[in-house]
Design an enzyme around this catalytic site. Structure first.
Site, mmCIF file in Angstrom:
data_model
loop_
_atom_site.group_PDB
_atom_site.id
_atom_site.type_symbol
_atom_site.label_atom_id
_atom_site.label_comp_id
_atom_site.label_asym_id
_atom_site.label_seq_id
_atom_site.Cartn_x
_atom_site.Cartn_y
_atom_site.Cartn_z
ATOM 1 N N ARG A 34 0.830 -1.218 0.000
ATOM 2 C CA ARG A 34 0.000 0.000 0.000
ATOM 3 C C ARG A 34 0.865 1.269 0.000
ATOM 4 N NH1 ARG A 34 -4.792 -2.113 3.910
ATOM 5 N NH2 ARG A 34 -6.084 -2.914 2.223
ATOM 6 N N LYS A 199 -20.200 -16.757 2.000
ATOM 7 C CA LYS A 199 -21.629 -16.626 2.278
ATOM 8 C C LYS A 199 -22.419 -15.870 1.220
ATOM 9 C CE LYS A 199 -20.919 -15.597 6.940
ATOM 10 N NZ LYS A 199 -21.259 -14.437 7.683
ATOM 11 N N GLY A 349 -10.473 -8.011 -1.937
ATOM 12 C CA GLY A 349 -10.555 -9.023 -0.881
ATOM 13 C C GLY A 349 -9.832 -10.315 -1.185
ATOM 14 N N GLY A 372 -14.075 -3.678 1.204
ATOM 15 C CA GLY A 372 -15.447 -3.178 1.350
ATOM 16 C C GLY A 372 -15.793 -2.154 0.277
HETATM 17 P P1 AMP Z 1 -15.442 -13.968 0.871
HETATM 18 O O1 AMP Z 1 -14.744 -13.116 1.892
HETATM 19 O O2 AMP Z 1 -16.917 -13.963 0.960
HETATM 20 O O3 AMP Z 1 -14.899 -13.766 -0.526
HETATM 21 O O4 AMP Z 1 -15.092 -15.451 1.278
HETATM 22 C C1 AMP Z 1 -13.818 -15.968 1.214
HETATM 23 C C2 AMP Z 1 -13.801 -17.225 2.017
HETATM 24 O O5 AMP Z 1 -14.655 -18.186 1.437
HETATM 25 C C3 AMP Z 1 -12.444 -17.861 2.084
HETATM 26 O O6 AMP Z 1 -11.975 -17.780 3.392
HETATM 27 C C4 AMP Z 1 -12.675 -19.282 1.644
HETATM 28 O O7 AMP Z 1 -12.018 -20.219 2.459
HETATM 29 C C5 AMP Z 1 -14.170 -19.442 1.797
HETATM 30 N N1 AMP Z 1 -14.697 -20.517 0.961
HETATM 31 C C6 AMP Z 1 -14.583 -20.660 -0.365
HETATM 32 N N2 AMP Z 1 -15.126 -21.825 -0.785
HETATM 33 C C7 AMP Z 1 -15.610 -22.439 0.300
HETATM 34 C C8 AMP Z 1 -16.274 -23.680 0.535
HETATM 35 N N3 AMP Z 1 -16.555 -24.516 -0.476
HETATM 36 N N4 AMP Z 1 -16.613 -23.988 1.804
HETATM 37 C C9 AMP Z 1 -16.326 -23.154 2.815
HETATM 38 N N5 AMP Z 1 -15.702 -21.973 2.665
HETATM 39 C C10 AMP Z 1 -15.342 -21.610 1.425
#
Ligand code: AMP
Length: 390
Positions: A34, A199, A349, A372
């Protein structure tokens, strides 16, 4: 877009809001990406004989004990090395000492002011955009350049507050971000969205905003299982976002043709990197299994759709990329878009972290640096830091 190049900054006192929110351990900076990201704008101001005043936040300040670990002094030291010149550092965020330092600045001097969030200790003045604080910081300079993309979705005194008081523009880093992300507002077609991550809940706004613009949305990661469950499939112990099954059903009903779900997964019995995994089609996942990466048939399915893409936005990894075993197909798909020159924007992210560790971050068309901020942009929201300067 109003950028630094549109302003006459020659010989002026320029306040630059940077994003020096770097990881620091034992007083040492662990990753200076950064700081390096801010150099282009700072150097441009130095070429124009400016007196340069830098502001940034670092971490969060909730109580006295947060002050020492979020002191910007190590950043001043690293910045001096990178610019190869002395950097003045003011320990205070306001007051006579700071004003005297600003007063004595000469052309091409650089002054870094202490962590803006020191002002959060009493009354969250920085984070709540206290009007008096914004006006005070603005009074230290002639013009304001915002180059901190990571906080552009927040109205803080050090961005919106200052911009409301003096002539302002975006720095080079924000200009690059907005140039890339704005391609998605009126996208070329086929416009393909890749969504992964944990999620559904975190991506509802993005799905709602992009589903009408995109030709296809490819869904991987943990969030795919909530969609599959909404279709009535057995997903075993895989991650499920119960509260959003209804949302997924609605999206699937309304945009059946656009939503592309995985057809196979790497499944295992425990959430770790040690257990053996096997590839299974989506209709044969057992009750005691969980999917932790998309499978090879899904990879091929996604590649075939991406082959035709004019532009791609990708947010979220397709598997648990933190485990070596389950980062495989996120890496493979990154390799595919890079090898085939598919115009791909990584939406901040975890997918940027995955691309960085696999060596693809600098090879894609654009890797957005805001977590974010990027997500809110993709949700189609108006971002206060942009509005204040636009
Ligand atoms: P996000 O911050 O919503 O982009 O989520 C990223 C996170 O999703 C990472 O820490 C991954 O380990 C998790 N992730 C990706 N695929 C899976 C999966 N099949 N089951 C559980 N966690 C997952």
């Amino acid at each position: 877009m109003k950028t630094i190049k549109n302003l006459n900054i020659e010989n002026k006192k320029v306040i630059i809001r940077c994003d020096f929110n770097v990881p620091i351990k034992d007083n040492k900076i662990v990753d200076d990406t950064r700081i390096k990201g801010a150099l282009e704008t700072i150097n441009y101001c130095l070429e124009k004989n400016c007196k340069v005043i830098l502001l940034s936040h670092l971490g969060r300040i909730k109580e006295e004990s947060d002050l020492a670990k979020n002191n910007l002094a190590p950043v001043a030291k690293r910045l001096a090395e990178l610019l190869n010149k002395d950097i003045l550092f003011c320990e205070k965020t306001r007051g006579p000492e700071l004003e005297a330092m600003v007063e004595s600045l000469e052309a091409k001097d650089v002054l870094l002011i202490q962590n803006t969030r020191y002002e959060d200790l009493e009354g969250k003045k920085e984070s709540k955009n206290d009007p008096e604080l914004g006006a005070y910081w603005a009074s230290l300079g002639d013009v304001f350049i915002n180059d901190a993309f990571g906080t552009i979705h927040r109205a803080h005194a050090s961005n919106v507050g200052i911009a409301s008081n003096i002539e302002s523009a975006f720095g080079f880093l924000i200009e690059r971000e907005l140039n890339a992300l704005s391609l998605l507002n009126r996208p070329e077609h086929p416009f393909i969205v890749i969504l992964g991550g944990a999620k559904v809940a975190d991506k509802i706004g993005v799905i709602e905003n992009l589903v009408t613009k995109a030709d296809k949305i490819l869904i991987g990661g943990g969030m795919a299982f909530t969609f599959l469950k909404a279709k009535g499939l057995e997903v075993g112990k895989s991650l499920i976002d119960e509260e959003n099954i209804e949302f997924c059903k609605n999206i699937l009903n309304n945009y059946q043709e656009k939503i592309i779900l995985p057809v196979d997964f790497a499944v295992t019995n425990e959430f770790n990197n040690d257990e053996e995994y096997r590839l299974k089609d989506i209709d044969s996942i057992a009750a005691n299994e969980m999917g932790l990466d998309i499978g090879s048939k899904t990879l091929t399915l996604f590649e075939n759709i991406l082959k035709e893409a004019a532009i791609v936005i990708w947010n979220g990894p397709l598997g648990v990329y933190e485990f070596d075993k389950y980062k495989k197909n996120t890496d493979e798909l990154l390799k595919y878009v890079v090898a085939n020159n598919i115009k791909t924007i990584l939406g901040g992210g975890d997918i940027v972290a995955a691309a960085t560790s696999a060596g693809y971050k600098d090879k894609v068309y654009h890797a957005s640096t805001g977590g974010g901020a990027t997500l809110e942009y993709l949700e189609g929201k108006k971002l206060p830091g942009i509005e204040a300067i636009k």
